[in-house]
Design a protein around this motif. Structure first.
Motif, mmCIF file in Angstrom:
data_model
loop_
_atom_site.group_PDB
_atom_site.id
_atom_site.type_symbol
_atom_site.label_atom_id
_atom_site.label_comp_id
_atom_site.label_asym_id
_atom_site.label_seq_id
_atom_site.Cartn_x
_atom_site.Cartn_y
_atom_site.Cartn_z
ATOM 1 N N ILE A 34 -15.482 31.630 -3.163
ATOM 2 C CA ILE A 34 -15.243 31.192 -1.781
ATOM 3 C C ILE A 34 -16.332 31.728 -0.863
ATOM 4 O O ILE A 34 -16.892 30.999 -0.029
ATOM 5 C CB ILE A 34 -13.850 31.662 -1.310
ATOM 6 N N GLU A 35 -16.645 33.014 -1.036
ATOM 7 C CA GLU A 35 -17.677 33.610 -0.188
ATOM 8 C C GLU A 35 -19.045 32.981 -0.436
ATOM 9 O O GLU A 35 -19.843 32.810 0.491
ATOM 10 C CB GLU A 35 -17.737 35.117 -0.451
ATOM 11 N N ALA A 36 -19.314 32.600 -1.679
ATOM 12 C CA ALA A 36 -20.599 31.959 -1.989
ATOM 13 C C ALA A 36 -20.716 30.604 -1.304
ATOM 14 O O ALA A 36 -21.779 30.237 -0.787
ATOM 15 C CB ALA A 36 -20.748 31.810 -3.501
ATOM 16 N N VAL A 37 -19.609 29.844 -1.273
ATOM 17 C CA VAL A 37 -19.620 28.535 -0.605
ATOM 18 C C VAL A 37 -19.826 28.708 0.906
ATOM 19 O O VAL A 37 -20.607 27.978 1.535
ATOM 20 C CB VAL A 37 -18.313 27.783 -0.897
ATOM 21 N N ILE A 38 -19.141 29.685 1.501
ATOM 22 C CA ILE A 38 -19.289 29.926 2.946
ATOM 23 C C ILE A 38 -20.728 30.319 3.279
ATOM 24 O O ILE A 38 -21.303 29.878 4.281
ATOM 25 C CB ILE A 38 -18.294 31.017 3.403
ATOM 26 N N GLU A 39 -21.332 31.143 2.413
ATOM 27 C CA GLU A 39 -22.713 31.573 2.647
ATOM 28 C C GLU A 39 -23.677 30.389 2.582
ATOM 29 O O GLU A 39 -24.609 30.290 3.380
ATOM 30 C CB GLU A 39 -23.084 32.637 1.610
ATOM 31 N N ARG A 40 -23.445 29.484 1.642
ATOM 32 C CA ARG A 40 -24.304 28.305 1.536
ATOM 33 C C ARG A 40 -24.177 27.422 2.773
ATOM 34 O O ARG A 40 -25.157 26.849 3.258
ATOM 35 C CB ARG A 40 -23.941 27.507 0.280
ATOM 36 N N LEU A 41 -22.965 27.300 3.286
ATOM 37 C CA LEU A 41 -22.762 26.489 4.491
ATOM 38 C C LEU A 41 -23.478 27.110 5.697
ATOM 39 O O LEU A 41 -24.061 26.408 6.523
ATOM 40 C CB LEU A 41 -21.263 26.350 4.781
ATOM 41 N N LYS A 42 -23.441 28.448 5.785
ATOM 42 C CA LYS A 42 -24.117 29.113 6.894
ATOM 43 C C LYS A 42 -25.623 28.902 6.835
ATOM 44 O O LYS A 42 -26.284 28.734 7.875
ATOM 45 C CB LYS A 42 -23.799 30.611 6.873
ATOM 46 N N ASN A 43 -26.179 28.902 5.627
ATOM 47 C CA ASN A 43 -27.620 28.769 5.463
ATOM 48 C C ASN A 43 -28.099 27.321 5.484
ATOM 49 O O ASN A 43 -29.300 27.060 5.504
ATOM 50 C CB ASN A 43 -28.065 29.420 4.151
ATOM 51 N N SER A 44 -27.184 26.394 5.468
ATOM 52 C CA SER A 44 -27.560 24.975 5.480
ATOM 53 C C SER A 44 -27.552 24.454 6.913
ATOM 54 O O SER A 44 -27.238 25.160 7.872
ATOM 55 C CB SER A 44 -26.587 24.167 4.630
ATOM 56 N N LEU A 45 -27.914 23.213 7.061
ATOM 57 C CA LEU A 45 -27.907 22.570 8.375
ATOM 58 C C LEU A 45 -26.581 21.869 8.666
ATOM 59 O O LEU A 45 -26.455 21.179 9.672
ATOM 60 C CB LEU A 45 -29.058 21.564 8.448
ATOM 61 N N VAL A 46 -25.648 22.056 7.765
ATOM 62 C CA VAL A 46 -24.351 21.410 7.955
ATOM 63 C C VAL A 46 -23.531 22.211 8.959
ATOM 64 O O VAL A 46 -23.350 23.416 8.803
ATOM 65 C CB VAL A 46 -23.592 21.308 6.612
#
Length: 369
Positions: free
Chosen positions: A327-339
């Motif tokens: 879950i934390e990995a998905v949240i981190e990817r969202l923060k680093n993306s433009l989404v």
């Protein structure tokens, strides 16, 4: 009257060329005592240009059912949505599919006491679906696929490579029996044999109790539906390479337990009668006076019960489908993306945005089913 639909490819005067699943259903249907409770429809299907193996089934298997033949396009809509074989339950307008489901239903409606006994303790034999049960998957999918592959790939000369699932079954039979009421059955066995000392303080779950009971049959100390399904596959495999005499008399190396089990199965009158009706006559003859005429190879498999083959599925830490680090990995990817999520105002539920009167009652939450 319930209707069972089974698939066949071709027919001659005395024989149907039939799918393996339909063959097993036809075999188990012999436990139906009265034909008035079951009707058989043979559906002509394609064999995918020979890629799907066919098995010879004697037409005498349906003597008591007087079957009718049909084409797939002429079947009821509900049946056409199911994989064959299937059962159409007339009183409930319900169609049941899946090999074990069909077999269990046939035995449940059987007027034969011996037929219902095949369902085992609390009628639970092969009740769990293959998606969640290693044992049901072995009986319903793995072993059948091994039989089909063997018939398609095996050559009539050279070395015979016994399917790995036969080796798995040999290993399964070598393990201590795991069954319901094992303490009670162990006491009954000791009493009948009159050679075991039973202590009053013996605990029901003691490991020594389990070692007393051996695998006489696949699941229990009596024959069940699982034995019948496995028997058909084992018989077809060894009959295909003309080695039934050596299997019957225990002359195949490293398959002693399967041989002993096979001998016990064909000692049952119901199995012999069903075999004769389906053209699957058990081997009866003289003991071979020489070793197996062909070289046989058998796969090395772990010596473990098929009930507990997948040890990891009992690990509580693996039951969580979502783990915190994921879950934390998905949240981190969202923060680093433009989404970026778009948030709207929280609706005021006192102000309905939907005119429910314009919608059918089935869509209105105020109406139930």
């Amino acid at each position: 009257m319930d209707i069972v639909y089974i698939a066949y490819h071709t027919e001659t005067e005395d024989v149907y060329q039939i799918t393996l699943e339909s063959f097993i259903v036809s075999f188990v249907a012999q436990w139906i005592a009265k034909s008035e409770i079951l009707r058989v429809v043979l559906v002509k299907t394609s064999d995918d240009e020979g890629r799907q193996p066919s098995f010879r089934l004697a037409k005498s298997a349906f003597d008591r059912f007087v079957p009718i033949t049909s084409y797939f396009s002429d079947l009821p809509y509900a049946v056409r949505q199911c994989s064959l074989p299937c059962v159409f339950v007339s009183h409930g307008q319900l169609c049941l599919t899946g090999l074990c489901v069909v077999l269990r239903h046939i035995l449940m409606i059987s007027q034969s006491e011996n037929g219902r006994k095949l369902l085992g303790f609390r009628k639970s034999c092969l009740m769990s679906c293959a998606e969640v049960s290693v044992w049901t998957k072995f009986c319903e999918i793995d072993l059948l696929q091994s039989t089909k592959n063997f018939v398609c790939d095996e050559k009539n000369s050279g070395t015979i490579e016994i399917p790995i699932d036969v080796s798995r079954y040999e290993a399964h039979l070598s393990r201590p029996l795991k069954t319901h009421n094992i303490g009670k059955k162990q006491h009954e066995l000791a009493k009948n044999l009159k050679r075991l000392t039973i202590k009053n303080s013996m605990e029901k779950n003691d490991s020594d109790n389990c070692s007393v009971l051996k695998h006489e049959f696949a699941e229990d100390i009596t024959m069940t539906l699982a034995d019948v399904v496995i028997f058909v596959n084992i018989h077809l495999i060894f009959d295909y390479v003309h080695l039934l005499p050596w299997l019957h008399f225990g002359r195949i190396p490293l398959l002693q337990r399967v041989s002993e089990w096979y001998q016990r199965i064909i000692s049952y009158d119901d199995v012999v009668a069903a075999s004769i009706c389906c053209g699957l006559e058990p081997f009866v003859g003289l003991k071979p006076d020489k070793e197996c005429p062909r070289l046989i190879t058998i796969s090395d498999v772990p010596l473990e019960s098929l009930y507990i083959r997948d040890q990891s599925r009992y690990n509580p830490t693996l039951r969580a489908y979502t783990k915190q680090n994921e879950i934390e990995a998905v949240i981190e990817r969202l923060k680093n993306s433009l989404v970026r999520p778009i948030q709207s105002e929280t609706p005021k539920f006192t102000e309905s945005l939907i005119n429910w009167n314009d919608l059918p009652e089935a869509a209105d939450p105020r109406f139930g089913f």
